[in-house]
Design a protein around this motif. Structure first.
Motif, short mmCIF file in Angstrom:
data_model
loop_
_atom_site.label_atom_id
_atom_site.label_comp_id
_atom_site.label_asym_id
_atom_site.label_seq_id
_atom_site.Cartn_x
_atom_site.Cartn_y
_atom_site.Cartn_z
N THR A 1 3.65 8.88 -4.51
CA THR A 1 3.75 9.79 -5.65
C THR A 1 4.14 11.17 -5.13
O THR A 1 3.43 11.76 -4.31
CB THR A 1 2.40 9.87 -6.39
N ALA A 2 5.30 11.65 -5.57
CA ALA A 2 5.78 12.96 -5.12
C ALA A 2 4.73 14.02 -5.41
O ALA A 2 4.08 14.02 -6.46
CB ALA A 2 7.09 13.30 -5.84
N GLY A 3 4.52 14.90 -4.44
CA GLY A 3 3.52 15.95 -4.57
C GLY A 3 2.20 15.59 -3.92
O GLY A 3 1.45 16.47 -3.51
N ARG A 4 1.91 14.30 -3.82
CA ARG A 4 0.65 13.88 -3.19
C ARG A 4 0.80 13.67 -1.70
O ARG A 4 -0.18 13.73 -0.95
CB ARG A 4 0.14 12.59 -3.85
N HIS A 5 2.02 13.35 -1.26
CA HIS A 5 2.31 13.11 0.16
C HIS A 5 3.70 13.66 0.44
O HIS A 5 4.42 14.08 -0.46
CB HIS A 5 2.26 11.61 0.49
N ILE B 1 10.37 15.74 3.88
CA ILE B 1 11.09 14.86 2.96
C ILE B 1 10.09 14.58 1.84
O ILE B 1 8.96 14.16 2.11
CB ILE B 1 11.53 13.56 3.67
N THR B 2 10.50 14.81 0.59
CA THR B 2 9.48 14.89 -0.46
C THR B 2 9.80 14.15 -1.76
O THR B 2 9.13 14.37 -2.77
CB THR B 2 9.25 16.37 -0.84
N THR B 3 10.76 13.23 -1.77
CA THR B 3 11.18 12.62 -3.05
C THR B 3 10.19 11.60 -3.59
O THR B 3 10.19 11.31 -4.77
CB THR B 3 12.54 11.94 -2.94
N GLY B 4 9.39 10.99 -2.70
CA GLY B 4 8.50 9.91 -3.12
C GLY B 4 9.15 8.55 -2.99
O GLY B 4 8.51 7.52 -3.16
N ASN B 5 10.45 8.55 -2.69
CA ASN B 5 11.18 7.31 -2.41
C ASN B 5 12.18 7.65 -1.30
O ASN B 5 13.39 7.58 -1.48
CB ASN B 5 11.90 6.80 -3.66
N ASP B 6 11.64 8.01 -0.15
CA ASP B 6 12.43 8.54 0.95
C ASP B 6 12.98 7.42 1.83
O ASP B 6 12.21 6.62 2.37
CB ASP B 6 11.57 9.47 1.81
N GLN C 1 0.82 -1.21 0.00
CA GLN C 1 0.00 0.00 0.00
C GLN C 1 0.86 1.26 0.00
O GLN C 1 0.37 2.34 -0.32
CB GLN C 1 -0.94 0.01 1.21
N GLU C 2 2.11 1.11 0.41
CA GLU C 2 3.06 2.21 0.50
C GLU C 2 2.58 3.29 1.47
O GLU C 2 1.81 3.02 2.38
CB GLU C 2 3.40 2.74 -0.89
N TRP C 3 3.04 4.53 1.31
CA TRP C 3 2.73 5.64 2.22
C TRP C 3 1.52 6.38 1.64
O TRP C 3 1.64 7.07 0.63
CB TRP C 3 3.95 6.55 2.31
N THR C 4 0.37 6.19 2.27
CA THR C 4 -0.87 6.70 1.71
C THR C 4 -1.87 6.99 2.83
O THR C 4 -1.59 6.71 4.00
CB THR C 4 -1.46 5.71 0.68
N ILE C 5 -3.03 7.49 2.48
CA ILE C 5 -4.08 7.75 3.46
C ILE C 5 -4.93 6.49 3.67
O ILE C 5 -4.87 5.55 2.87
CB ILE C 5 -4.98 8.94 3.04
N ASN C 6 -5.70 6.50 4.75
CA ASN C 6 -6.63 5.40 5.07
C ASN C 6 -5.96 4.03 5.14
O ASN C 6 -6.48 3.04 4.63
CB ASN C 6 -7.79 5.37 4.07
N ILE D 1 4.88 11.64 10.16
CA ILE D 1 3.54 12.02 9.71
C ILE D 1 3.62 12.54 8.28
O ILE D 1 4.68 12.94 7.80
CB ILE D 1 2.89 13.10 10.61
N CYS D 2 2.46 12.53 7.61
CA CYS D 2 2.32 13.22 6.33
C CYS D 2 1.81 14.61 6.64
O CYS D 2 0.86 14.78 7.42
CB CYS D 2 1.35 12.49 5.40
N GLY D 3 2.43 15.63 6.01
CA GLY D 3 2.03 17.00 6.27
C GLY D 3 1.17 17.61 5.18
O GLY D 3 0.94 18.82 5.19
N VAL D 4 0.70 16.79 4.26
CA VAL D 4 -0.15 17.31 3.19
C VAL D 4 -1.59 17.40 3.70
O VAL D 4 -2.13 16.42 4.23
CB VAL D 4 -0.07 16.41 1.93
N ASN D 5 -2.17 18.59 3.54
CA ASN D 5 -3.57 18.84 3.93
C ASN D 5 -3.85 18.25 5.31
O ASN D 5 -3.13 18.50 6.25
CB ASN D 5 -4.53 18.31 2.87
N ASP D 6 -4.91 17.45 5.42
CA ASP D 6 -5.27 16.85 6.70
C ASP D 6 -5.03 15.33 6.69
O ASP D 6 -5.72 14.57 7.36
CB ASP D 6 -6.73 17.16 7.05
#
Length: 146
Positions: free
Chosen positions: A39-43, A65-70, A11-16, A83-88
């Motif tokens: 996907t860089a930019g989404r998380h 950290i924002t490369t998408g393969n951190d 599932q990788e690094w994602t929401i829910n 944590i992910c800092g994108v939106n909520d």
């Protein structure tokens, strides 16, 4: 030997996604690596403290950290929070991970060169000093009898 953990596995690094359940059966050691794939930019990924983790407090953007393969190497013992800092994503979608890092895993100990050799005289139940004392007493008695 270090282990590489892809956070969230398939599932990788994602929401829910339940990162607590994902981490539950894993043992993390100093030297292991966490890989956050997305996907860089989404998380993104922030390393935070326990309070920021609980409250989903997002640090300054330049700490992300924002490369998408951190890849994060676990360098010290103790609790680690991400944590992910994108939106909520953290607050409302559970995109956060906490782990505990243990000491570096040790390589297997070398086996003794002769592990089955008994201790001297232990098979007979007589320690060396008692046996020698008994023999000296018998020799002394033999000389007295002459």
């Amino acid at each position: 030997m270090a282990t590489e953990f892809t956070v969230g596995h398939d599932q990788e690094w994602t929401i829910n996604f339940n990162y607590e359940a994902w981490a539950k059966d894993k043992v993390f050691h100093v030297g292991d690596e966490l890989v956050f794939k997305y996907t860089a930019g989404r998380h993104n990924v922030f390393k935070v403290n326990g309070t920021a983790f609980t409250n989903c407090t997002i640090p300054p953007a330049n700490e992300a950290i924002t490369t998408g393969n951190d890849v994060i190497t676990l360098a010290t013992l103790g609790r680690k929070w991400y944590i992910c800092g994108v939106n909520d994503h953290c607050a409302n979608y559970g995109q956060k991970l906490v782990i505990t890092v243990l000491e570096e895993s040790a390589s297997p100990a070398l086996a003794p060169s002769n592990p089955t050799a008994p201790a001297p005289n232990s098979a007979h139940g007589i320690s060396g000093s008692r046996y020698q004392l008994l023999m000296a007493a018998m020799v002394a008695l033999a000389f007295l009898a002459i």
